[in-house]
Design an enzyme around this catalytic site. Sequence first.
Site, short mmCIF file in Angstrom:
data_model
loop_
_atom_site.label_atom_id
_atom_site.label_comp_id
_atom_site.label_asym_id
_atom_site.label_seq_id
_atom_site.Cartn_x
_atom_site.Cartn_y
_atom_site.Cartn_z
CG ASP A 223 42.16 34.15 43.40
OD1 ASP A 223 41.02 33.60 43.92
OD2 ASP A 223 42.47 35.29 42.75
CG ASP A 378 35.61 35.81 36.55
OD1 ASP A 378 35.63 35.85 37.92
OD2 ASP A 378 35.92 34.48 35.90
O1 1PR Z 1 36.53 29.50 34.53
O2 1PR Z 1 35.20 27.66 35.60
O3 1PR Z 1 37.76 27.57 35.13
O4 1PR Z 1 37.07 29.03 36.83
C1 1PR Z 1 38.29 29.80 37.18
C2 1PR Z 1 38.02 30.73 38.39
O5 1PR Z 1 39.12 31.18 38.71
C3 1PR Z 1 36.84 31.56 38.21
O6 1PR Z 1 36.15 31.65 39.25
C4 1PR Z 1 37.56 32.95 38.33
O7 1PR Z 1 36.87 33.81 38.98
C5 1PR Z 1 38.87 32.60 39.04
N1 1PR Z 1 40.05 33.43 38.59
C6 1PR Z 1 40.60 33.10 36.93
N2 1PR Z 1 41.62 34.01 37.10
C7 1PR Z 1 41.71 34.59 38.02
C8 1PR Z 1 43.02 35.88 38.30
O8 1PR Z 1 42.80 36.51 39.31
N3 1PR Z 1 43.67 35.78 37.34
N4 1PR Z 1 40.46 34.71 40.32
C9 1PR Z 1 40.90 34.26 38.84
C10 1PR Z 1 39.45 35.45 40.53
C11 1PR Z 1 38.92 36.86 42.12
C12 1PR Z 1 38.00 36.80 43.36
C13 1PR Z 1 39.06 37.56 44.32
C14 1PR Z 1 38.11 38.51 44.74
C15 1PR Z 1 38.59 39.36 46.06
N5 1PR Z 1 39.72 35.63 41.78
O9 1PR Z 1 37.83 35.43 43.79
O10 1PR Z 1 39.18 36.35 45.27
O11 1PR Z 1 38.17 39.60 43.59
O12 1PR Z 1 39.84 39.76 45.92
P1 1PR Z 1 40.11 41.07 46.84
O13 1PR Z 1 39.31 40.93 48.09
O14 1PR Z 1 41.63 40.92 47.02
O15 1PR Z 1 39.75 42.10 45.88
P2 1PR Z 1 36.79 28.51 35.53
#
Ligand code: 1PR
Length: 524
Positions: A223, A378
């Site tokens: 991320d 999400d």
């Molecule tokens: O909506 O097309 O602009 O895409 C934004 C992207 O950013 C989406 O794929 C969304 O999942 C991601 N995103 C947005 N905000 C966050 C955040 O964390 N605040 N991250 C975010 C999402 C989630 C996973 C993470 C897993 C594994 N990250 O990809 O890596 O949950 O984590 P873990 O193993 O530590 O539990 P758009």
Amino acid sequence: MISLLDYGAGNVRSLRNAVLKLGYELQDIRAPEDILAAEFILFPGVGSFGSAMQRLHQMGFFAPLQEYLRADRPFLGICIGLQALFEGSDESPGVAGLGIIPGRVRRFDTPGLSVPHMGWNGIRVKHPSPLSEITADEKLYFVHSYRAVPEVVNADWVLAETDYGAPFVSAVGRGRVAAVQFHPEKSGLAGLRLLDHFLRRPGVVAQPGATTRLAKRIIACLDVRANDAGDLVVTKGDQYDVREAGEVRNLGKPVDLARRYYEEGADEITFLNITAFRDFPLADQPMLEVLRRTSEQVFVPLTIGGGIRAFTDGEGRHYSALEVAAEYFASGADKISIGSDAVTTVEQVLAQGGRTGDSAIEQIAHRYGNQAVVISIDPRRVYVTGPEEAPRHQVIPTAIPGPRGEAWCWFQCTVKGGREGRDLDAVTLARVCEQLGAGEILLNSIDRDGTGIGFDLELIQAVRSAVTIPVIASSGAGRVEHFSEVFAATEVEAALAAGIFHRREVPIAAVKAHLRGCGIEVRS
Ligand code: 1PR
């Protein structure tokens, strides 16, 4: 001197990087006469069979290429570059291929098989070739929905077969013409070694191999966002909250971490530009630079997500989602991932009762192929007392009761990084996105993200059983056993983790050793 036949679609940057890394000189084929003047042609066909053939005709390359191939001059085709050698493909009825090899290319049709065939599989060598270099426990990266089938008429061309449902042709060759269905430039060290051998063309005696199996993929997710000082950092949230004591958590530099995970055996790397929903991604040059630099050093598939949608900038210039995606592909991405925009699209489709025709998913899938479009979901659990409480959603019984003891739930889609919940469930979203042409689902869970308590198996099973495209389980991995659990309990093709890899709590090699010990196929 290698001549690259690139007609400007998709990611050939990685192939260029791989050939240069191996020490070869590379030039582009720009005009029809460059074809017959070439010493060695490398043809990484991209997109659909029909669009590849159309581009060859438009650029005046079709006839000279046929002549070059018929004269048995040095050639290596990759992916569509293999399929193009056949007479035609069911992907594009009525479009003629180069017709060098007898037979047609057909869609995978074994019932119950997820399509595309995406990930790391082996090869069974049939005839002597550089492919004999690949050992029984090495795997190569495939991504395709159509394949050539071994037939009597093409038997003398088949260098290798791979098993997925039934055997298909994974490499062909005769004389000095060869082609492979997998991507050597995305297949780690084994792929680079193989590419080198093909380009040098040594003669090796083949050892016929055993049945091949598609490996379960382990994906490292980064991320990425700017911290308060404006530097691009890898961060990690707890249930999507990436701040600690008011500061954005900084877990390292994106390129360095991606390279580390490649070297440690990650099967893919995913970058999520997590704040791109509020900025215009093409203005984010540092992120594009991250991708370019990563693709120089990382030879496994790269996915990038964040902000892929149409956009009008401050000066009123309109950019289509296709233009945004094109920039990502040109910078080294193999797949793009769409989050918020997929939710908006599906809401429109459901409201109007059919395709929009101009959504980002449809446009990008048409231009770059279904396999290049990942939908990142999400979802968050919404508990209800029974299906009648949410009649418009896919409600499932749950063994994890809600705060008031509820025994049912549905999985609510969110947008803008979980900041906004929508009246749409994840199962419906996944199903509609598949119909629109998406090739893979990246299934996160806000409830499990960063908790380390394991994947949400109920969510994953609900989505996996609703689609036929591959699904990546994400969020919640805390121990190696969580990976064997998700592969045993569901049919997912891949599992993704972030926090445990960033904090060096569980190495990727330990995950793979554990899975191997459980009899689950993984890439070495
Ligand atoms: O909506 O097309 O602009 O895409 C934004 C992207 O950013 C989406 O794929 C969304 O999942 C991601 N995103 C947005 N905000 C966050 C955040 O964390 N605040 N991250 C975010 C999402 C989630 C996973 C993470 C897993 C594994 N990250 O990809 O890596 O949950 O984590 P873990 O193993 O530590 O539990 P758009």
